[in-house]
Structures are given as structure tokens and as C-alpha cells.
Design a protein around this motif. Structure first.
Motif, PDB file in Angstrom:
ATOM      1  N   VAL A 162       0.855  -1.187   0.000  1.00  0.00           N
ATOM      2  CA  VAL A 162       0.000   0.000   0.000  1.00  0.00           C
ATOM      3  C   VAL A 162       0.889   1.234   0.000  1.00  0.00           C
ATOM      4  N   GLY A 163       0.717   2.077  -1.012  1.00  0.00           N
ATOM      5  CA  GLY A 163       1.514   3.285  -1.128  1.00  0.00           C
ATOM      6  C   GLY A 163       0.808   4.507  -0.554  1.00  0.00           C
ATOM      7  N   LEU A 164       1.600   5.514  -0.193  1.00  0.00           N
ATOM      8  CA  LEU A 164       1.073   6.810   0.273  1.00  0.00           C
ATOM      9  C   LEU A 164       0.066   6.641   1.418  1.00  0.00           C
ATOM     10  N   ASN A 165       0.382   5.744   2.352  1.00  0.00           N
ATOM     11  CA  ASN A 165      -0.585   5.461   3.417  1.00  0.00           C
ATOM     12  C   ASN A 165      -0.237   6.137   4.735  1.00  0.00           C
ATOM     13  N   TYR A 166       0.782   7.002   4.723  1.00  0.00           N
ATOM     14  CA  TYR A 166       1.065   7.897   5.851  1.00  0.00           C
ATOM     15  C   TYR A 166       1.013   9.324   5.325  1.00  0.00           C
ATOM     16  N   ARG A 167       0.395  10.179   6.072  1.00  0.00           N
ATOM     17  CA  ARG A 167       0.220  11.569   5.630  1.00  0.00           C
ATOM     18  C   ARG A 167       1.566  12.244   5.360  1.00  0.00           C
ATOM     19  N   ASP A 168       2.544  12.012   6.252  1.00  0.00           N
ATOM     20  CA  ASP A 168       3.830  12.685   6.074  1.00  0.00           C
ATOM     21  C   ASP A 168       4.605  12.122   4.882  1.00  0.00           C
ATOM     22  N   HIS A 169       4.401  10.848   4.563  1.00  0.00           N
ATOM     23  CA  HIS A 169       5.079  10.285   3.390  1.00  0.00           C
ATOM     24  C   HIS A 169       4.480  10.842   2.106  1.00  0.00           C
ATOM     25  N   ALA A 170       3.152  10.981   2.060  1.00  0.00           N
ATOM     26  CA  ALA A 170       2.525  11.599   0.887  1.00  0.00           C
ATOM     27  C   ALA A 170       3.032  13.031   0.714  1.00  0.00           C
ATOM     28  N   ALA A 171       3.187  13.735   1.836  1.00  0.00           N
ATOM     29  CA  ALA A 171       3.654  15.123   1.778  1.00  0.00           C
ATOM     30  C   ALA A 171       5.085  15.193   1.252  1.00  0.00           C
ATOM     31  N   GLU A 172       5.974  14.294   1.722  1.00  0.00           N
ATOM     32  CA  GLU A 172       7.363  14.360   1.263  1.00  0.00           C
ATOM     33  C   GLU A 172       7.475  13.961  -0.215  1.00  0.00           C
ATOM     34  N   ALA A 173       6.500  13.182  -0.697  1.00  0.00           N
ATOM     35  CA  ALA A 173       6.475  12.812  -2.113  1.00  0.00           C
ATOM     36  C   ALA A 173       5.819  13.891  -2.969  1.00  0.00           C
ATOM     37  N   GLY A 174       5.234  14.917  -2.321  1.00  0.00           N
ATOM     38  CA  GLY A 174       4.579  15.996  -3.051  1.00  0.00           C
ATOM     39  C   GLY A 174       3.273  15.578  -3.686  1.00  0.00           C
ATOM     40  N   LEU A 175       2.583  14.584  -3.074  1.00  0.00           N
ATOM     41  CA  LEU A 175       1.350  14.052  -3.638  1.00  0.00           C
ATOM     42  C   LEU A 175       0.188  14.232  -2.666  1.00  0.00           C
ATOM     43  N   ASP A 176      -1.017  14.329  -3.212  1.00  0.00           N
ATOM     44  CA  ASP A 176      -2.210  14.432  -2.383  1.00  0.00           C
ATOM     45  C   ASP A 176      -2.504  13.090  -1.722  1.00  0.00           C
ATOM     46  N   LEU A 177      -3.229  13.143  -0.608  1.00  0.00           N
ATOM     47  CA  LEU A 177      -3.653  11.910   0.031  1.00  0.00           C
ATOM     48  C   LEU A 177      -4.631  11.167  -0.880  1.00  0.00           C
ATOM     49  N   PRO A 178      -4.493   9.846  -0.988  1.00  0.00           N
ATOM     50  CA  PRO A 178      -5.395   9.091  -1.856  1.00  0.00           C
ATOM     51  C   PRO A 178      -6.791   8.979  -1.265  1.00  0.00           C
ATOM     52  N   ASP A 179      -7.801   8.883  -2.128  1.00  0.00           N
ATOM     53  CA  ASP A 179      -9.174   8.651  -1.693  1.00  0.00           C
ATOM     54  C   ASP A 179      -9.437   7.181  -1.401  1.00  0.00           C
ATOM     55  N   SER A 180      -8.621   6.316  -1.982  1.00  0.00           N
ATOM     56  CA  SER A 180      -8.710   4.881  -1.746  1.00  0.00           C
ATOM     57  C   SER A 180      -7.285   4.343  -1.734  1.00  0.00           C
ATOM     58  N   PRO A 181      -7.056   3.170  -1.148  1.00  0.00           N
ATOM     59  CA  PRO A 181      -5.686   2.655  -1.060  1.00  0.00           C
ATOM     60  C   PRO A 181      -5.008   2.539  -2.418  1.00  0.00           C
ATOM     61  N   THR A 182      -3.761   2.996  -2.475  1.00  0.00           N
ATOM     62  CA  THR A 182      -2.924   2.853  -3.657  1.00  0.00           C
ATOM     63  C   THR A 182      -2.181   1.530  -3.528  1.00  0.00           C
ATOM     64  N   VAL A 183      -2.535   0.554  -4.367  1.00  0.00           N
ATOM     65  CA  VAL A 183      -2.103  -0.821  -4.145  1.00  0.00           C
ATOM     66  C   VAL A 183      -1.212  -1.324  -5.278  1.00  0.00           C
ATOM     67  N   PHE A 184      -0.152  -2.029  -4.894  1.00  0.00           N
ATOM     68  CA  PHE A 184       0.693  -2.755  -5.842  1.00  0.00           C
ATOM     69  C   PHE A 184       0.953  -4.128  -5.227  1.00  0.00           C
ATOM     70  N   THR A 185       1.698  -4.966  -5.900  1.00  0.00           N
ATOM     71  CA  THR A 185       2.059  -6.264  -5.332  1.00  0.00           C
ATOM     72  C   THR A 185       3.565  -6.375  -5.209  1.00  0.00           C
ATOM     73  N   LYS A 186       3.994  -7.117  -4.219  1.00  0.00           N
ATOM     74  CA  LYS A 186       5.370  -7.593  -4.137  1.00  0.00           C
ATOM     75  C   LYS A 186       5.290  -9.091  -4.425  1.00  0.00           C
ATOM     76  N   PHE A 187       6.002  -9.555  -5.417  1.00  0.00           N
ATOM     77  CA  PHE A 187       5.914 -10.969  -5.753  1.00  0.00           C
ATOM     78  C   PHE A 187       6.488 -11.810  -4.621  1.00  0.00           C
ATOM     79  N   PRO A 188       5.836 -12.923  -4.269  1.00  0.00           N
ATOM     80  CA  PRO A 188       6.254 -13.699  -3.092  1.00  0.00           C
ATOM     81  C   PRO A 188       7.706 -14.169  -3.111  1.00  0.00           C
ATOM     82  N   SER A 189       8.303 -14.289  -4.294  1.00  0.00           N
ATOM     83  CA  SER A 189       9.700 -14.732  -4.360  1.00  0.00           C
ATOM     84  C   SER A 189      10.658 -13.731  -3.730  1.00  0.00           C
TER      85      SER A 189
END
Length: 280
Positions: A76-103
């Protein structure tokens, strides 16, 4: 309750050491640490009623990933307010999701080979699913979590951001880029599982420090939001996001180098220790 993967065998951890689950249960439960999640309620009932069992001292260097073979690993990306701020991005309205492959999963200590000069740290709280979840309401989110562990969402920023469309999953899935551990702690062990301190140090220098109460989407909210779209399966991992302090957002930018020591910790769970080596 704390459970762990000790050299590939499922163990219960007590104040006296490790109890081998297969032997203590008379082979009712197998040694495979991943298999326990599909029988989580049966297992926890047995463990709660377990009479005094012989515990043995153990070498923490033998600890491996608590859920070593999940079907799905969510980041889950951008899920801390301060991390979104340091990235210069708005807070998401829904979870920003990616996968890490199990390997990419590895244990709570040891060496990890870098993939290049832009590998970044991201300490995270990781939730492990214990009961299958599909269309679960927020108020029942914790009911589907077997426990919590410490994680690192290590990221090769060059690969992650390459091309016209970011390659988040590939950039975060090199071998060893998903350390988890040192063990799993059940939610009932915490006074407030929604408010845990987490931290990260590089060569003894504090680079990240926050509390999980600062999450934009809490653990039960993530279970509800993800399970509204697809089933969450026993043993699945949710990397819940990282707070501010990543190397890419620093001025000047700072990344991991060969020889660096990374220490990742979450309150009430424990600490992971890793050393980085040259690209293999």
C-alpha cells in the motif's frame, strides 16, 4: 501469542523458548509454517489450551519469514500523511495498491544483495491474514487478521520509476526485497493494535520514526477495502505503507550501499537486522 518460522518449522514462542508445533500437537498440525493459516481458528484454540510443553532455546539467526509462501502480497503506497507530503502528492481517496511478488520474501536477518545504486528503505507494519476475507465490513476487519509482523518494502527506485508507466511491482520484488519477521504476534497481545511505534535505522542513524495511528487507511480499513474487490486468503500479507524519511525524498537523495546495516522495528513485535552486499 507469538508464532515463528524456525528453520522452516512452525514454532510457538514462550518465555522459555520455542515449542515445536508438530511435535507438541502429536502431528495434528504439520511443521510447515504456511499451512497453519488455513487452519487458524483450530490452531489458536489448540494453542490456547496447550498444557505446559517443553520449550527449547533457539538461535534467532534461524528465524525465517513467518508466512513464507503467501498466495498474495499487497503493498500500500502513500498510506502515511507525512510520506505523501514528502512525495509531493495528495492523500489518496482509496488505497494505492501494488504487489510484491512472493519470491522476494526473506527472513528477519541476514544479507541482501543490492540491485544497483538506488535501493531505498521503507519500514512497514505487515498484517497476515488468518481467516479468508471477502466483502468484509471495517468493523470486522481485525477478525480476519492472524497477526502482525515487521516488514521492509525495499525498492529499487530506478526500476520502480522506469518507463512511461511506473514498474512498482518489479522495482520492489528483487530477491530479498521483502524481509518480514522476526515472528508473528496476534492482535490480542497489543493494548491498541492500531497505534504502534515503528522505526528504521541505517548504520545506527534514525531515518524513519512514526506510529501506525498515522495510517491513512488502518489495518481493518485495508482488509475491508481490499476484500471488497477480491478474496484475501489465509497467509496473505498486507504491507500497510511506510512513513516519511525514505531516501528518495531526501535532499540530497540517499540510498543503501554495500556494507550498510538496516534495523527495522515495530513496537510490541520486534526488530529485524539486515546487511547489504554488492549486486550479485
Amino acid at each position: 501469542m507469538r508464532i515463528a518460522n524456525l528453520a522452516g518449522r512452525l514454532v510457538l514462542l514462550t518465555d522459555d523458548g520455542a515449542v515445536d508445533v508438530e511435535r507438541a500437537s502429536g502431528q495434528r498440525f504439520p511443521a510447515d509454517p504456511h499451512a497453519v493459516y488455513a487452519r487458524w481458528e483450530e490452531f489458536t484454540t489448540w494453542a490456547a489450551d496447550l498444557a505446559a510443553a517443553e520449550a527449547e532455546a533457539f538461535d534467532e539467526a534461524a528465524l525465517q519469514a513467518p508466512s513464507p509462501a503467501p498466495n498474495q502480497v499487497f503493498g500500500v503506497g502513500l498510506n502515511y500523511r507525512d510520506h505523501a507530503a514528502e512525495a509531493g502528492l495528495d492523500l489518496p481517496d482509496s488505497p494505492t495498491v501494488f504487489t510484491k511478488f512472493p519470491s522476494c520474501l526473506t527472513g528477519p536477518s541476514g544479507e541482501i544483495a543490492l540491485t544497483g545504486p538506488t535501493v531505498d528503505w521503507e519500514v512497514e507494519l505487515v498484517a497476515v491474514i488468518g481467516r479468508a476475507a471477502h466483502r468484509v465490513p471495517v468493523e470486522h476487519g481485525w477478525d480476519h487478521v492472524a497477526g502482525l509482523t515487521v516488514g521492509q518494502d525495499l525498492s529499487d527506485r530506478t526500476l520502480q520509476l522506469a518507463g512511461p508507466a511506473p514498474q512498482f511491482s518489479l522495482g520492489k520484488s528483487a530477491p530479498g526485497f521483502g524481509p518480514t519477521g522476526p515472528w508473528l504476534v496476534t492482535p490480542d497481545e497489543f493494548a491498541d493494535p492500531d497505534n504502534l511505534a515503528l522505526s528504521c535505522e541505517v548504520n545506527g542513524e534514525s531515518v524513519q520514526k512514526s506510529r501506525t495511528s498515522e495510517l491513512v487507511f488502518s489495518v481493518p480499513e485495508l482488509v475491508a477495502r481490499l476484500s471488497a474487490i477480491l478474496p484475501l486468503l489465509p497467509g496473505d500479507l498486507i504491507f500497510t505503507g511506510t512513513p516519511a524519511g525514505v531516501g528518495m525524498a531526501r535532499t540530497p537523495q540517499r540510498f543503501l550501499a554495500a556494507g550498510d546495516e538496516l534495523v527495522s522495528a515495530v513496537e510490541g513485535i520486534g526488530t529485524m537486522h539486515h546487511r547489504f552486499t554488492e549486486p550479485s
